[in-house]
Design an enzyme around this catalytic site. Structure first.
Site, short mmCIF file in Angstrom:
data_model
loop_
_atom_site.label_atom_id
_atom_site.label_comp_id
_atom_site.label_asym_id
_atom_site.label_seq_id
_atom_site.Cartn_x
_atom_site.Cartn_y
_atom_site.Cartn_z
CG ASN A 95 34.68 61.68 45.16
OD1 ASN A 95 34.91 62.55 44.32
ND2 ASN A 95 35.05 60.43 45.02
NE ARG A 136 39.23 60.99 44.42
CZ ARG A 136 38.93 60.41 43.28
NH1 ARG A 136 37.69 60.36 42.87
NH2 ARG A 136 39.87 59.86 42.55
CG HIS A 175 43.78 54.88 42.05
ND1 HIS A 175 44.11 54.10 40.97
CD2 HIS A 175 42.50 55.26 41.85
CE1 HIS A 175 43.07 54.00 40.16
NE2 HIS A 175 42.07 54.72 40.68
N GLY A 231 40.20 48.74 39.87
CA GLY A 231 38.78 49.11 39.85
C GLY A 231 38.42 49.45 38.43
NE ARG A 246 41.03 56.88 32.65
CZ ARG A 246 40.88 56.89 33.97
NH1 ARG A 246 41.60 56.08 34.73
NH2 ARG A 246 40.04 57.71 34.53
NE ARG A 298 30.31 43.12 38.32
CZ ARG A 298 29.90 44.14 39.07
NH1 ARG A 298 29.34 43.91 40.22
NH2 ARG A 298 30.01 45.37 38.64
CB ILE A 319 38.99 43.98 39.09
CG1 ILE A 319 37.98 44.61 38.12
CG2 ILE A 319 39.61 42.73 38.48
CD1 ILE A 319 38.60 45.17 36.84
CD GLU A 373 37.90 45.68 47.49
OE1 GLU A 373 36.68 45.54 47.70
OE2 GLU A 373 38.47 46.78 47.56
CG ASN A 374 34.47 41.62 44.24
OD1 ASN A 374 33.91 41.05 45.15
ND2 ASN A 374 34.50 42.93 44.12
CD GLU A 415 39.95 55.35 46.55
OE1 GLU A 415 40.56 56.13 45.84
OE2 GLU A 415 39.07 54.58 46.11
#
Ligand code: AMP
Length: 406
Positions: free
Chosen positions: A7, A98, A187, A217, A248, A292, A339, A341-342, A392
């Protein structure tokens, strides 16, 4: 098959060496042999971080002035007598790259030939910041590894199955014809990976499932996936549309830009920076783009952090509603990426009190899950809600292997 996944960004090169083949996919025994990142390429002091599957790690600050030197450095570490994972460079059987934008030219991954490369170059105007470094990554890697296939895996390809009513903007149709202005979505590898995991987790063929995938993310996007095919997604012609992201804006009234151009003499690159780099969670909170940090600020009573998180989650809830309507019937919703996942808080704020949509959320299950795969809806919920950590790179490795075996 040992596949090197690359990537390549403008000053960085991320890599993973992945062992995959159809049997390993079947038995769930694919393996990441080594991974790492070269950063600050072209600067006075670059950095490389490398780790292998046996726990060996390397951190160095060499001078790496060009991307070709970065690829050579990666090969050096992969074949190193002590911390390497292969004996010789010939053990790498294929490289998966990628590629951000495949426009309308690619609805699937492709072995890179001169013709394919020419088509990827034609997509540069659609992603002027991303496609050129991706192409550079191919150019330098194919010089260092000239005798093996190189495969391009596009972020946009998965969404090429969208129907025209989902991808056309209500602008003069001639703009689509002249400039290919339309929704492409991004994505794709992540939305695909989550789909394939849900297929395994539920032991149901994807053709029989309607899914909403929520990738949260630094960049954020959602997809409505019917029978394994993307029928809508929140990012647009560029990754700027849709959800609120780290920096963004996501959806705004386009007239705001016209207003600011007049009121503030806003130039093109200033408008671009405003929307891409100074908006989203950062712009709203004034604190930062890291969820976080915002959750900590919220706990200590910061009202702008509260507002940023509220706007972020409200936008996701609206898109969940929209995609329930787009799909007609939804079996699964899956949260993924940093975000998704956590963040227990974000998942809760996105999903609670949605019983009207068939979503019965379990606070206990949600709180118990952290960076792990599992269910966060209550027993008996008509729509199942999941956390599925994304991967990915694995999709890129699998596609590369399949393109090579075809
Ligand atoms: P990604 O682009 O998938 O690597 O996600 C990066 C983002 O995930 C970061 O900017 C953070 O906002 C977010 N993130 C990572 N860990 C956590 C966590 N424990 N709680 C909330 N957000 C997190």
């Amino acid at each position: 098959m040992k596949v090197l996944v690359v990537n390549c960004g403008s000053s960085s090169l991320k890599f993973q060496l992945i062992e995959t083949d159809p049997q390993r996919i079947e038995t769930g025994s694919e393996a990441v042999l080594a991974e790492g990142i070269v950063e600050k390429i072209g600067q006075a002091e670059s950095t490389i971080r490398y780790s292998n599957h046996k726990g060996g790690t390397v951190k160095e600050k060499p001078v790496i002035l060009e991307h070709s030197a970065a690829v050579e450095k990666v090969i050096y570490h992969l074949t190193h007598a002590k911390h390497g994972v292969i004996e010789k460079v010939e053990d790498i059987e294929a490289v998966g790259h990628r590629m951000v934008h495949g426009g309308e030219k690619f609805s699937a991954s492709a072995v890179i030939t001169p013709e394919v490369l020419a088509k990827i170059r034609e997509c540069v105007p659609l992603a002027p910041l991303h496609n050129p470094p991706n192409i550079l990554g191919y150019e330098v890697a194919s010089q260092v590894l000239p005798n093996i296939p190189h495969v391009a895996v596009f972020d946009t390809a998965f969404h090429q199955s969208m129907p025209d009513h989902a991808y056309i903007y209500a602008l003069p149709y001639s703009l689509y014809e002249r400039f290919q202005i339309r929704r492409y979505g991004f994505h794709g590898s992540s939305h695909r990976y989550v789909t394939s995991r849900l297929e395994k987790l539920t032991q149901t063929p994807r053709a029989e499932m309607n899914i909403i995938t929520v990738h949260l993310g630094n960049g954020c996007s959602m997809a409505a996936i019917a029978g394994g095919r993307s029928i809508d997604t929140s990012m647009g012609m560029t990754p700027l549309e849709g959800l609120v992201m780290g920096t963004r804006a996501g959806d705004i009234d386009p007239a705001i830009i016209l207003f600011l151009m007049e009121a503030e003499n806003l130039e093109l690159d200033q408008a671009n920076n405003l929307l891409n780099k100074h908006s989203g969670l950062l712009g709203l909170s004034g604190l930062g783009n890291d969820m976080r940090e915002l959750e900590l600020a919220l706990d200590s009573g910061d009202d702008r952090a509260r507002l940023a998180i509220d706007v972020f989650c409200y936008r996701i809830r609206k898109y969940i509603g929209a995609y329930v309507a787009a799909l007609g019937h939804v079996h699964h919703i899956a949260f993924t990426a940093g975000i998704g996942e956590n963040s227990v808080l974000v998942r809760r704020k996105c999903c609670e009190n949605l019983q009207g949509l068939g979503i019965d959320f379990s606070h206990e299950r949600n709180e118990a899950l952290n960076r792990r795969e599992g269910l966060i809806s209550a027993e008996g919920s008509r729509v199942k809600v999941w956390v599925v950590p994304t991967n990915e790179e694995l999709i890129i490795a699998r596609d590369t292997m399949r393109c090579v075996l075809e």
